[in-house]
Design a protein around this motif. Sequence first.
Motif, PDB file in Angstrom:
ATOM      1  N   VAL A   1       0.839  -1.197   0.000  1.00 45.29           N
ATOM      2  CA  VAL A   1       0.000   0.000   0.000  1.00 45.29           C
ATOM      3  C   VAL A   1       0.874   1.247   0.000  1.00 45.29           C
ATOM      4  O   VAL A   1       0.628   2.194  -0.754  1.00 45.29           O
ATOM      5  N   ALA A   2       1.905   1.255   0.818  1.00 47.63           N
ATOM      6  CA  ALA A   2       2.793   2.422   0.916  1.00 47.63           C
ATOM      7  C   ALA A   2       3.475   2.735  -0.422  1.00 47.63           C
ATOM      8  O   ALA A   2       3.659   3.901  -0.763  1.00 47.63           O
ATOM      9  N   GLU A   3       3.824   1.702  -1.189  1.00 42.65           N
ATOM     10  CA  GLU A   3       4.540   1.885  -2.454  1.00 42.65           C
ATOM     11  C   GLU A   3       3.623   2.229  -3.625  1.00 42.65           C
ATOM     12  O   GLU A   3       4.103   2.604  -4.697  1.00 42.65           O
ATOM     13  N   ALA A   4       2.330   2.125  -3.441  1.00 42.32           N
ATOM     14  CA  ALA A   4       1.381   2.315  -4.546  1.00 42.32           C
ATOM     15  C   ALA A   4       1.073   3.783  -4.804  1.00 42.32           C
ATOM     16  O   ALA A   4       1.060   4.602  -3.891  1.00 42.32           O
ATOM     17  N   ASP A   5       0.802   4.069  -6.074  1.00 41.53           N
ATOM     18  CA  ASP A   5       0.293   5.388  -6.456  1.00 41.53           C
ATOM     19  C   ASP A   5      -1.214   5.454  -6.245  1.00 41.53           C
ATOM     20  O   ASP A   5      -1.773   6.528  -6.077  1.00 41.53           O
ATOM     21  N   GLY A   6      -1.873   4.302  -6.309  1.00 38.34           N
ATOM     22  CA  GLY A   6      -3.324   4.235  -6.134  1.00 38.34           C
ATOM     23  C   GLY A   6      -3.727   2.860  -5.642  1.00 38.34           C
ATOM     24  O   GLY A   6      -2.965   1.902  -5.752  1.00 38.34           O
ATOM     25  N   LEU A   7      -4.937   2.793  -5.092  1.00 42.15           N
ATOM     26  CA  LEU A   7      -5.450   1.548  -4.524  1.00 42.15           C
ATOM     27  C   LEU A   7      -6.805   1.208  -5.130  1.00 42.15           C
ATOM     28  O   LEU A   7      -7.613   2.099  -5.387  1.00 42.15           O
ATOM     29  N   ILE A   8      -7.035  -0.073  -5.326  1.00 45.73           N
ATOM     30  CA  ILE A   8      -8.349  -0.548  -5.713  1.00 45.73           C
ATOM     31  C   ILE A   8      -8.729  -1.611  -4.690  1.00 45.73           C
ATOM     32  O   ILE A   8      -8.006  -2.595  -4.501  1.00 45.73           O
ATOM     33  N   LEU A   9      -9.844  -1.375  -4.016  1.00 52.22           N
ATOM     34  CA  LEU A   9     -10.310  -2.257  -2.950  1.00 52.22           C
ATOM     35  C   LEU A   9     -11.589  -2.945  -3.391  1.00 52.22           C
ATOM     36  O   LEU A   9     -12.529  -2.285  -3.828  1.00 52.22           O
ATOM     37  N   ALA A  10     -11.616  -4.267  -3.277  1.00 53.28           N
ATOM     38  CA  ALA A  10     -12.798  -5.034  -3.689  1.00 53.28           C
ATOM     39  C   ALA A  10     -13.339  -5.825  -2.510  1.00 53.28           C
ATOM     40  O   ALA A  10     -12.569  -6.421  -1.744  1.00 53.28           O
ATOM     41  N   THR A  11     -14.656  -5.834  -2.390  1.00 55.18           N
ATOM     42  CA  THR A  11     -15.303  -6.550  -1.291  1.00 55.18           C
ATOM     43  C   THR A  11     -16.607  -7.190  -1.745  1.00 55.18           C
ATOM     44  O   THR A  11     -17.289  -6.639  -2.606  1.00 55.18           O
ATOM     45  N   PRO A  12     -16.936  -8.323  -1.154  1.00 55.34           N
ATOM     46  CA  PRO A  12     -18.309  -8.791  -1.292  1.00 55.34           C
ATOM     47  C   PRO A  12     -19.169  -7.949  -0.352  1.00 55.34           C
ATOM     48  O   PRO A  12     -18.641  -7.323   0.572  1.00 55.34           O
ATOM     49  N   GLU A  13     -20.459  -7.902  -0.607  1.00 57.92           N
ATOM     50  CA  GLU A  13     -21.342  -7.215   0.331  1.00 57.92           C
ATOM     51  C   GLU A  13     -21.949  -8.252   1.264  1.00 57.92           C
ATOM     52  O   GLU A  13     -22.634  -9.166   0.828  1.00 57.92           O
ATOM     53  N   TYR A  14     -21.639  -8.108   2.542  1.00 59.02           N
ATOM     54  CA  TYR A  14     -22.169  -8.989   3.576  1.00 59.02           C
ATOM     55  C   TYR A  14     -23.028  -8.172   4.525  1.00 59.02           C
ATOM     56  O   TYR A  14     -22.527  -7.244   5.170  1.00 59.02           O
ATOM     57  N   HIS A  15     -24.299  -8.486   4.600  1.00 53.41           N
ATOM     58  CA  HIS A  15     -25.219  -7.823   5.531  1.00 53.41           C
ATOM     59  C   HIS A  15     -25.158  -6.307   5.417  1.00 53.41           C
ATOM     60  O   HIS A  15     -25.157  -5.584   6.410  1.00 53.41           O
ATOM     61  N   GLY A  16     -25.062  -5.812   4.200  1.00 50.06           N
ATOM     62  CA  GLY A  16     -25.081  -4.375   3.963  1.00 50.06           C
ATOM     63  C   GLY A  16     -23.778  -3.669   4.242  1.00 50.06           C
ATOM     64  O   GLY A  16     -23.743  -2.436   4.369  1.00 50.06           O
ATOM     65  N   SER A  17     -22.664  -4.392   4.304  1.00 45.67           N
ATOM     66  CA  SER A  17     -21.376  -3.757   4.581  1.00 45.67           C
ATOM     67  C   SER A  17     -20.255  -4.530   3.900  1.00 45.67           C
ATOM     68  O   SER A  17     -20.509  -5.461   3.141  1.00 45.67           O
ATOM     69  N   ILE A  18     -19.025  -4.121   4.197  1.00 43.87           N
ATOM     70  CA  ILE A  18     -17.856  -4.781   3.622  1.00 43.87           C
ATOM     71  C   ILE A  18     -17.570  -6.067   4.386  1.00 43.87           C
ATOM     72  O   ILE A  18     -18.082  -6.280   5.487  1.00 43.87           O
ATOM     73  N   SER A  19     -16.740  -6.902   3.824  1.00 36.14           N
ATOM     74  CA  SER A  19     -16.380  -8.156   4.483  1.00 36.14           C
ATOM     75  C   SER A  19     -15.525  -7.884   5.718  1.00 36.14           C
ATOM     76  O   SER A  19     -14.779  -6.901   5.781  1.00 36.14           O
ATOM     77  N   GLY A  20     -15.618  -8.778   6.668  1.00 39.23           N
ATOM     78  CA  GLY A  20     -14.800  -8.662   7.872  1.00 39.23           C
ATOM     79  C   GLY A  20     -13.312  -8.766   7.565  1.00 39.23           C
ATOM     80  O   GLY A  20     -12.488  -8.081   8.171  1.00 39.23           O
ATOM     81  N   VAL A  21     -12.965  -9.599   6.599  1.00 36.79           N
ATOM     82  CA  VAL A  21     -11.552  -9.790   6.258  1.00 36.79           C
ATOM     83  C   VAL A  21     -10.958  -8.498   5.667  1.00 36.79           C
ATOM     84  O   VAL A  21      -9.814  -8.152   5.966  1.00 36.79           O
ATOM     85  N   LEU A  22     -11.737  -7.763   4.872  1.00 36.85           N
ATOM     86  CA  LEU A  22     -11.233  -6.496   4.334  1.00 36.85           C
ATOM     87  C   LEU A  22     -11.167  -5.439   5.430  1.00 36.85           C
ATOM     88  O   LEU A  22     -10.191  -4.693   5.511  1.00 36.85           O
ATOM     89  N   LYS A  23     -12.188  -5.372   6.267  1.00 41.75           N
ATOM     90  CA  LYS A  23     -12.161  -4.399   7.366  1.00 41.75           C
ATOM     91  C   LYS A  23     -10.948  -4.639   8.253  1.00 41.75           C
ATOM     92  O   LYS A  23     -10.246  -3.704   8.647  1.00 41.75           O
ATOM     93  N   ASN A  24     -10.672  -5.904   8.556  1.00 44.17           N
ATOM     94  CA  ASN A  24      -9.499  -6.236   9.361  1.00 44.17           C
ATOM     95  C   ASN A  24      -8.209  -5.752   8.684  1.00 44.17           C
ATOM     96  O   ASN A  24      -7.343  -5.164   9.324  1.00 44.17           O
ATOM     97  N   ALA A  25      -8.090  -5.969   7.381  1.00 50.43           N
ATOM     98  CA  ALA A  25      -6.896  -5.530   6.650  1.00 50.43           C
ATOM     99  C   ALA A  25      -6.759  -4.010   6.691  1.00 50.43           C
ATOM    100  O   ALA A  25      -5.669  -3.477   6.907  1.00 50.43           O
ATOM    101  N   LEU A  26      -7.863  -3.310   6.499  1.00 55.89           N
ATOM    102  CA  LEU A  26      -7.820  -1.846   6.508  1.00 55.89           C
ATOM    103  C   LEU A  26      -7.481  -1.308   7.894  1.00 55.89           C
ATOM    104  O   LEU A  26      -6.892  -0.221   8.012  1.00 55.89           O
TER     105      LEU A  26
END
Length: 183
Positions: free
Chosen positions: A65-90
């Motif tokens: 992430v630090a080395e990137a010029d830009g980020l693309i984040l992808a998630t499934p929608e679970y119960h109206g929100s992002i996945s727990g695994v992505l939230k944990n990473a963020l």
Amino acid sequence: MKMTLIAGSNRADAASTILLRYIESLLKARQITVSFVDLREQQLPLFSPDNWDFHPNAQRMIQQVAEADGLILATPEYHGSISGVLKNALDYLSPERVSGKPVLSVSAAGGPVGVSSLSHLQTIVRNLHGVNCSEWISVGYGSNAFGPDGAPLDAGLKERVGGAVENFLDLTRMLTARGVAAN
């Protein structure tokens, strides 16, 4: 230009990851360097603010992430929100790693669209001081939307994905030229 893509599903053959791999192919076709973080393969321990001696997988993701010029984040929608695994990473990321970087948000939902997850994702990006792209991508009805090569089956969706990626690249160029995004 260097992009980091984070696939936020821990499901095999997740529609959000398939879509992100398709976006990766679009970027690579334009000779853009891509770093792909698949959270299903590069699993992270549960984030704890009491432990700053991060697991090697977390350290690797933070560096990408630090080395990137830009980020693309992808998630499934679970119960109206992002996945727990992505939230944990963020949760591992600090504003100093994301600040000023353009971010394209992508979701896949089992129903028609995943707008709630995109709204939540953009809120997290704002709190990390990232720059949300003016467009986002939401795909409904999961993996039925993609062919065997990962490309969207619907021509309109394929065009929409291409347009959103182009808009994101324009934003990245603009921010990089101004010295806002990482070099």
